[in-house]
Design a protein around this motif. Structure first.
Motif, PDB file in Angstrom:
ATOM      1  N   TYR A 110     -15.333   8.448   0.841  1.00  0.00           N
ATOM      2  CA  TYR A 110     -16.735   8.237   0.563  1.00  0.00           C
ATOM      3  C   TYR A 110     -17.441   8.675  -0.157  1.00  0.00           C
ATOM      4  CZ  TYR A 110     -18.588  10.726   3.756  1.00  0.00           C
ATOM      5  OH  TYR A 110     -19.212  11.700   4.924  1.00  0.00           O
ATOM      6  N   GLN A 111     -17.463   9.286  -0.787  1.00  0.00           N
ATOM      7  CA  GLN A 111     -18.031  10.398  -1.754  1.00  0.00           C
ATOM      8  C   GLN A 111     -17.583  10.043  -2.933  1.00  0.00           C
ATOM      9  OE1 GLN A 111     -21.312  11.355  -1.636  1.00  0.00           O
ATOM     10  NE2 GLN A 111     -21.448  12.695   0.792  1.00  0.00           N
ATOM     11  N   GLU A 160      -9.452  15.322  -1.576  1.00  0.00           N
ATOM     12  CA  GLU A 160      -9.511  14.081  -1.091  1.00  0.00           C
ATOM     13  C   GLU A 160      -9.315  13.109  -2.274  1.00  0.00           C
ATOM     14  OE1 GLU A 160     -10.248  12.178   0.995  1.00  0.00           O
ATOM     15  OE2 GLU A 160     -10.112  13.995   2.514  1.00  0.00           O
ATOM     16  N   ILE A 161      -9.091  12.004  -2.602  1.00  0.00           N
ATOM     17  CA  ILE A 161      -9.607  10.906  -4.047  1.00  0.00           C
ATOM     18  C   ILE A 161     -10.457   9.859  -3.181  1.00  0.00           C
ATOM     19  CG2 ILE A 161      -7.440  10.726  -4.317  1.00  0.00           C
ATOM     20  CD1 ILE A 161      -6.840   7.654  -3.300  1.00  0.00           C
ATOM     21  N   SER A 162     -11.330   9.478  -4.225  1.00  0.00           N
ATOM     22  CA  SER A 162     -12.527   8.217  -4.090  1.00  0.00           C
ATOM     23  C   SER A 162     -12.320   7.257  -4.456  1.00  0.00           C
ATOM     24  CB  SER A 162     -13.728   8.521  -4.746  1.00  0.00           C
ATOM     25  OG  SER A 162     -13.776   8.262  -6.278  1.00  0.00           O
ATOM     26  N   PHE A 163     -13.321   6.195  -3.763  1.00  0.00           N
ATOM     27  CA  PHE A 163     -12.972   4.397  -3.915  1.00  0.00           C
ATOM     28  C   PHE A 163     -13.520   4.630  -5.608  1.00  0.00           C
ATOM     29  CE2 PHE A 163     -13.340   4.622   0.551  1.00  0.00           C
ATOM     30  CZ  PHE A 163     -12.407   3.870   0.800  1.00  0.00           C
ATOM     31  N   ALA A 164     -14.255   5.573  -6.117  1.00  0.00           N
ATOM     32  CA  ALA A 164     -14.571   5.539  -7.211  1.00  0.00           C
ATOM     33  C   ALA A 164     -13.320   5.610  -7.894  1.00  0.00           C
ATOM     34  CB  ALA A 164     -15.391   6.895  -8.037  1.00  0.00           C
ATOM     35  N   GLU A 165     -12.559   6.016  -7.830  1.00  0.00           N
ATOM     36  CA  GLU A 165     -11.126   6.486  -8.736  1.00  0.00           C
ATOM     37  C   GLU A 165     -10.453   5.510  -8.577  1.00  0.00           C
ATOM     38  OE1 GLU A 165     -10.213  11.142  -8.763  1.00  0.00           O
ATOM     39  OE2 GLU A 165     -10.304  10.065  -7.189  1.00  0.00           O
ATOM     40  N   ALA A 198       0.715  -1.353   0.029  1.00  0.00           N
ATOM     41  CA  ALA A 198       0.136   0.271   0.009  1.00  0.00           C
ATOM     42  C   ALA A 198       0.958   1.400   0.262  1.00  0.00           C
ATOM     43  CB  ALA A 198      -0.986   0.008   0.922  1.00  0.00           C
ATOM     44  N   PRO A 199       1.463   1.737  -1.138  1.00  0.00           N
ATOM     45  CA  PRO A 199       2.337   3.102  -1.318  1.00  0.00           C
ATOM     46  C   PRO A 199       0.898   4.051  -1.131  1.00  0.00           C
ATOM     47  CG  PRO A 199       1.453   2.183  -3.602  1.00  0.00           C
ATOM     48  CD  PRO A 199       0.615   1.671  -2.562  1.00  0.00           C
ATOM     49  N   THR A 200       1.721   5.483  -1.274  1.00  0.00           N
ATOM     50  CA  THR A 200       1.267   6.290  -1.119  1.00  0.00           C
ATOM     51  C   THR A 200       0.149   6.981  -2.746  1.00  0.00           C
ATOM     52  OG1 THR A 200       2.642   7.500  -2.775  1.00  0.00           O
ATOM     53  CG2 THR A 200       3.067   8.181  -0.342  1.00  0.00           C
ATOM     54  N   ALA A 201      -0.902   7.459  -2.305  1.00  0.00           N
ATOM     55  CA  ALA A 201      -1.763   7.172  -3.394  1.00  0.00           C
ATOM     56  C   ALA A 201      -0.881   7.673  -4.550  1.00  0.00           C
ATOM     57  CB  ALA A 201      -2.378   8.901  -3.051  1.00  0.00           C
ATOM     58  N   LEU A 202      -0.191   8.789  -5.024  1.00  0.00           N
ATOM     59  CA  LEU A 202       0.420   9.125  -5.914  1.00  0.00           C
ATOM     60  C   LEU A 202       1.670   7.646  -7.009  1.00  0.00           C
ATOM     61  CD1 LEU A 202       0.570  12.304  -6.692  1.00  0.00           C
ATOM     62  CD2 LEU A 202       2.660  12.493  -5.311  1.00  0.00           C
ATOM     63  N   CYS A 203       1.862   6.998  -5.838  1.00  0.00           N
ATOM     64  CA  CYS A 203       2.391   6.208  -6.788  1.00  0.00           C
ATOM     65  C   CYS A 203       1.730   5.346  -7.414  1.00  0.00           C
ATOM     66  CB  CYS A 203       3.099   5.429  -5.223  1.00  0.00           C
ATOM     67  SG  CYS A 203       4.447   6.505  -4.949  1.00  0.00           S
TER      68      CYS A 203
END
Ligand code: PEP
Length: 255
Positions: free
Chosen positions: A67-68, A76-81, A40-45
């Motif tokens: 969650y949105q 934020e980043i979403s689970f959809a993304e 689990a890296p950072t979101a950017l990776c």
């Protein structure tokens, strides 16, 4: 059930460093099938690692998401993304709870959003040092576990992984602050008992329970053979390639 070995890199490794680490890790390990290795890296990776990933050996996880699905939620980043990019997402890590003030309601919405987008949430629960000292561990575990599952239906509970992470044992450098297998087994039993009471025996046996808290190659064997434990969530030691691969080797041996 598979054994889960999950590396939580937290806010470490930039895109280049993460990529180099991933390549080395992929070279060092085989496709173990009964061991699910996750980083689990950072979101950017995530985007760049997903293009370099050998999914037969390693799966990707996110450390957090909102969650949105979209909207006015700056930063934020979403689970959809994340859908299609990661197989797992850590939810309710104690650093999210205590530094970013996430409560069980927020955690529950994130668990539900993960399930909605076909991402397996790794729901982290665990008591602080003072909660343990005041004899509140069982209540905290129950509240965080059932609270975290409260926005999903009973039929989805077996899609969740629970990680027991006593806050006092995370990133510990003192031996006294290392959880013993007996302490872990006691809480694992509480987790399964709560799951059984609310969701039934079958579900309680289907939910993988991981342990996290200063896991190292020196204690991984004892933790992996602790009754009720199906894997490990590893912070610090997952950043050191030799230690992470040693832990994977130990998981293979004790399987
Ligand atoms: C964690 O943050 O999930 C964790 C378990 O960290 P560490 O292994 O460093 O204690």
């Amino acid at each position: 059930m598979k054994t889960y070995i999950v590396g939580n890199w937290k806010l470490n490794f930039n895109v280049g460093e993460a990529s180099v680490y991933l390549h080395k890790l992929q070279k060092k390990i085989a496709n173990y099938r009964d061991i699910e290795v996750v980083v689990a890296p950072t979101a950017l990776c995530l985007q760049s690692l997903s293009l370099q990933l050998d999914r037969s050996k390693i799966k990707l996880g996110a450390q957090n998401a909102f969650y949105q699905d979209f909207g006015a939620f700056t930063g934020e980043i979403s689970f959809a993304e994340l859908n299609g990019l990661v197989k797992y997402c850590i939810v309710g890590h104690s650093e999210r709870r205590y530094i970013f003030h996430e409560d069980d309601k927020m955690v529950a919405k994130k668990v539900a959003a993960a399930i909605r987008h076909k991402i397996t949430p790794i729901l982290c629960i665990g008591e602080t040092e003072s909660e343990r000292a005041f004899g509140e561990t069982a209540d905290v575990i129950r509240d965080q576990l059932l609270g975290g599952l409260s926005e999903i239906g009973a039929e989805d509970v077996s899609k969740v992984i629970v990680a027991y992470e006593p806050v006092w044992a995370i990133s510990s450098t003192k031996d006294a602050k290392i959880a013993t297998p007996d302490e872990i087994a006691e809480v694992t039993e509480m987790i399964r008992k709560n799951l059984k009471e609310v969701y039934g025996a079958k579900t309680s046996e289907e939910v993988p329970v991981l342990f996290g808290g200063s896991v190292k190659p020196t204690n991984a064997g004892a933790y992996l053979t602790t009754p009720g434990i199906n894997g490990l969530l590893i912070g610090g030691a997952s950043l050191i390639l030799e230690q992470f691969t040693d832990i994977i080797d130990i998981a293979k041996r004790v399987k």
